[in-house]
Every structure is written in C-alpha cells, then in structure tokens.
Design a protein around this motif. Structure first.
Motif, PDB file in Angstrom:
ATOM      1  N   ARG A  12      39.296 -32.153-123.478  1.00  0.00           N
ATOM      2  CA  ARG A  12      40.203 -33.116-124.039  1.00  0.00           C
ATOM      3  C   ARG A  12      41.673 -32.794-123.981  1.00  0.00           C
ATOM      4  NH1 ARG A  12      38.174 -34.097-130.281  1.00  0.00           N
ATOM      5  NH2 ARG A  12      35.975 -34.616-129.837  1.00  0.00           N
ATOM      6  N   GLN A  13      42.103 -31.728-123.910  1.00  0.00           N
ATOM      7  CA  GLN A  13      43.645 -31.228-123.554  1.00  0.00           C
ATOM      8  C   GLN A  13      43.785 -31.796-121.932  1.00  0.00           C
ATOM      9  OE1 GLN A  13      46.107 -30.356-125.546  1.00  0.00           O
ATOM     10  NE2 GLN A  13      47.061 -30.895-123.833  1.00  0.00           N
ATOM     11  N   LEU A  14      42.835 -31.264-121.115  1.00  0.00           N
ATOM     12  CA  LEU A  14      42.907 -31.775-119.701  1.00  0.00           C
ATOM     13  C   LEU A  14      43.021 -33.177-119.672  1.00  0.00           C
ATOM     14  CD1 LEU A  14      43.077 -31.187-116.496  1.00  0.00           C
ATOM     15  CD2 LEU A  14      40.533 -30.936-116.591  1.00  0.00           C
ATOM     16  N   LEU A  15      42.386 -34.241-120.446  1.00  0.00           N
ATOM     17  CA  LEU A  15      42.547 -35.604-120.423  1.00  0.00           C
ATOM     18  C   LEU A  15      43.842 -35.724-120.858  1.00  0.00           C
ATOM     19  CD1 LEU A  15      38.790 -36.352-121.506  1.00  0.00           C
ATOM     20  CD2 LEU A  15      39.797 -36.765-119.229  1.00  0.00           C
ATOM     21  N   ALA A  16      44.278 -35.176-121.815  1.00  0.00           N
ATOM     22  CA  ALA A  16      45.359 -35.500-122.261  1.00  0.00           C
ATOM     23  C   ALA A  16      46.685 -35.377-121.265  1.00  0.00           C
ATOM     24  CB  ALA A  16      45.941 -34.746-123.538  1.00  0.00           C
ATOM     25  N   ASP A  17      46.691 -34.272-120.635  1.00  0.00           N
ATOM     26  CA  ASP A  17      47.623 -33.882-119.452  1.00  0.00           C
ATOM     27  C   ASP A  17      47.556 -34.734-118.519  1.00  0.00           C
ATOM     28  OD1 ASP A  17      48.346 -31.448-121.031  1.00  0.00           O
ATOM     29  OD2 ASP A  17      47.033 -30.195-119.830  1.00  0.00           O
ATOM     30  N   ILE A  18      46.329 -35.305-118.068  1.00  0.00           N
ATOM     31  CA  ILE A  18      46.165 -36.273-117.002  1.00  0.00           C
ATOM     32  C   ILE A  18      46.878 -37.572-117.428  1.00  0.00           C
ATOM     33  CG2 ILE A  18      44.598 -37.582-115.357  1.00  0.00           C
ATOM     34  CD1 ILE A  18      42.551 -35.129-115.669  1.00  0.00           C
TER      35      ILE A  18
END
Length: 441
Positions: free
Chosen positions: A252-258
């Motif tokens: 989820r954090q990776l998606l937010a960063d993207i």
C-alpha cells in the motif's frame, strides 16, 4: 441603433452646432471619414467571423481526435484479448488498425503484432514488424521486449516454431513458484529473467503475481521497479493491480509513493483502483478530497462507491463544486445503495441535471430501498423530465407494480404513454396483466 442611424445623427449634430461648417469640402471630408469607419467596421466583423470559424474548426478537430483515439484504444484492447485467447491471426488484423492510425499505443500494437506473427510461424513478418517498431519509436518502452523477441526469433531461424508453447511455460512457472516458497533467492532472478524475455502475456502476468506475494526484498525491488514504469505499460498495469490484490502495508505504501510521484493520469487511475482492491479507503478518500484533476477525483469517487463509503461520499457531495464530479458522486451513491442521501438530494437539489441523476440512481439503489419513495416523488414533481427520470428508475428496479399504479392515476397522455412503453418491455405479471387490460378496452 444601427450604423447608418448613428452616422446621420452625428452629421445633423455637427451641422446644427456649426452651420458654417456645412461646406462642400467639409461634407466630402465627413463622408470620406464615415466611409473609412464603415470599412474598419466591416473588417472587424470579418475578423470576428474568421475567428469564430477557426474556433469551430478547432473544436471539430478536437472531437474528431477524441473519437479516433477511442476507436484506436478499443482496437488495441480487442487485439490484446485475442492474444490472451491465442487467436493469433485475428490479433494481427486488429493491431494493424491501431498501427495504421499511428495511435498513442501504435508501438505496443507493433510489438504484439510481431508476437502474433511469430506464433503463426511467420518469422519474416515478425522481424519486419519489430524493425518498424525500433525505427519509428526509438524511445518506446517496448524496445527491450522487442529486442528480446527479435533475439529469440533469430536464434530459432530455420526451425519450425510451434505456437503451442503454453504448457511448457506453465510447468516452468509452477516449478519456479514452488522454489519461491523454499528458496526465494534462487526463484526471484528466474522470475526477473522471465519478465525481461519474450514470454507470453499470461506467463509474465503470473510471474508478477508470484513476485507480488513474495516477502523477499529483491522480489519487492523488482515489482517496485516495474510498477514505477521500469517495463512496458502493460506489465506496469499488472504490477500495480497485483500490489493491490496483495495489499500488505508495504505494498500500500508503495502504491501511495507511485501515485504521488507519477504524472501519468492513467497510472494514477490504476493506483486508485488498486487502493480499492486492497481496501485502502483512507487513501482513496484523500484523493477524492485533494486531487486537482476532475477526472481523478471522479475516479476516486467511483472507487468509494464500490467500497460502500456512504458517509464519505455524502460529505464530498456537500463540498464539491464541479457539477461533473457531483454527478460521479451521485452515481457512486447509487452503487453503494445509499438511498437515504439520494432521497435527500431529490428534496434539496436545485440543479435539474443533478436532480434527474439522483432519481435515476435511486433506481440503481434497489426497490427495497427506494420503491416507495419514487412513486411519491413522481406524484409531487411537475417537470416532465424529472417525472421521466422517476419512470426510468422504476423500470431499472423492474418495479412493475409501482408503474402500473402510476399509469392508472396518470391523466397526462404523454406521461401515461411513457409509463406504458416501459411496462411493455417488462417481463412481470403485473405488467402483462395491465397490457391485457388496455387491449380489452
């Protein structure tokens, strides 16, 4: 007052004020000045007309470009479906339409046409298509895939190519997936190699799925790189999708960063859908509240509707200024089954378009929630367009009983005809009985 009247009035005023000026020379000068004014006014009118024509042509060009882009996108998606179904000849034909139009995905279409040619054992055509891709799109994100496919074709030059390689790929991936559980350090490099090669879309998608499930740091690095745009767009879409399916806190954090780092609206839209799949309501709501793009706010709203975020949608509706986004919120309310707030909108909304949309979405919300409210709404509304929306909503619900009751009471022939038209399309006992009753009169 027209131009001739103004000129006559001005001449009279001058002559009345100073009769001595009414000499032949002065009169001629005045006439010449008026003629110059006329010419300038005519030129200004012509320029305005040309500017209006230019604006109209520009609008026509924009609309035509949008239609062509939509057709090309549909053709590309049909081609990708044919690839998934291993319908190689059909895929070649469908991708040719995208290539001829030089659509935004023409480079991808060239790659997949080459892939389909190879599966058809037409290696010469496949290499020609790959050469066209490399020449016409030197900066394409499909170049690495194209080079890998070209190498594979050249290595097999002169050998028969069987289009049925899928079983071997499945076995290979199953072995790697088993290895991923016991020895991820060995499996991840193999999966990465598969992703960089010329394997089928199904093989690469499954490789990504295995990576997304792995807790290995290297696996996370690989899928992170692809999700950020380090591969072709189709793989990027899949990577984002699988990050949502396996919605761990890290993913989820990776998606937010993207989402924060990307400037591509399509990538952001896919991240919002991945947030929805992962159940990350807070981040979807944040996008709906803060995103400057109406398209992305609308996408976030739609995902909130799928997530059943009724109170959040109601709060957004009260603050939203864009009518287009408010319509998306109303539709999301219908998807979430939020009958209470839809009914409230019909009682307070003054915008006719929003009012009609709220009524239609009451139909989507279901007869159990709004079946009684819609006939009452129909009875108290005067606007034929609003009443028609109520009829449509009841039709969506297949609520024949309510429509028959309304038809019996309706005295306006036009509105009664609209109700009967809907009833004639419904396969319900109440509708059939009423049709028979009308025929017997």
């Amino acid at each position: 007052m027209n131009r001739e009247t103004i000129r006559w009035a001005t001449s009279v005023a001058i002559l009345v004020a100073s009769p001595a000026l009414a000499t032949p020379a002065v009169t001629a000068d005045m006439q010449s000045a008026f003629a110059r004014l006329d010419d300038r006014a005519d030129l200004a009118a012509e320029e305005r007309a040309r500017a209006e024509q230019d604006r109209a042509r520009a609008e026509q060009d924009r609309a035509r470009a949008e239609r062509e882009s939509a057709r090309a996108e549909q053709a590309y998606e049909r081609g990708r479906d044919s690839i998934e179904r291993e319908q190689w000849a059909r895929a070649v034909e469908q991708f040719a339409n995208v290539i001829s139009d030089r659509a935004p995905r023409a480079d991808a279409a060239l790659y997949w046409r080459s892939y389909a040619f190879d599966k058809l054992n037409q290696q010469a055509d496949a290499l020609t298509s790959l050469a066209e891709l490399m020449k016409s799109f030197p900066m394409s994100r499909w170049l690495n895939d194209a080079k890998a496919l070209e190498l594979q074709i050249r290595q097999r030059a002169g050998q028969p190519v069987s289009p049925d390689q899928q079983a071997d790929e499945d076995l290979k991936l199953l072995a790697i997936q088993g290895l991923a559980d016991s020895s991820p350090d060995q499996a991840v490099p193999m999966l990465e190699k598969l992703l960089q090669g010329s394997g089928s879309p199904k093989l690469k998608a499954r490789a990504l799925f295995v990576l997304a499930q792995s807790r290995s740091p290297r696996a996370q690095d690989v899928i992170s790189r692809i999700a950020r745009g380090g591969a072709n767009p189709d793989l990027q879409d899949k990577a984002i999708q699988y990050l949502g399916v396996n919605g761990s806190p890290a993913n989820r954090q990776l998606l937010a960063d993207i989402y924060q780092s990307s400037t591509d609206v399509n990538v952001k839209r896919r991240v919002l859908r991945a947030f929805m799949v992962s159940g990350d309501r807070a981040r979807v709501l944040a996008a709906a509240q803060t995103e400057k793009s109406n398209d992305l706010r609308g996408e976030a709203v739609r995902q909130l509707g799928v997530m059943g975020a009724r109170e959040e949608l109601w709060q957004l509706y009260q603050k939203e200024q864009s009518p287009d986004v408010r319509i998306q919120i109303i539709r999301a309310m219908g998807v979430s089954g939020d009958a209470a707030h839809l009914i409230e909108i019909t009682n307070t909304e003054t915008n006719p378009e929003l009012l009609r949309e709220a009524i239609r979405q009451m139909g989507v919300a279901g007869a159990g929630r709004t079946g009684d409210a819609l006939p009452a709404l129909y009875a108290r509304m005067k606007d034929p367009a609003v009443k028609t929306a109520a009829i449509d909503a009841l039709f969506i619900q297949n609520n024949a009983d309510a429509l028959v009751a309304m038809a019996r009471k309706e005295t306006d022939p036009t509105m009664k005809r609209r109700i009967v038209e809907k009833l004639s399309l419904m396969n319900a006992p109440a509708a059939r009985n009423y049709m028979l009753e009308l025929l017997e009169k």
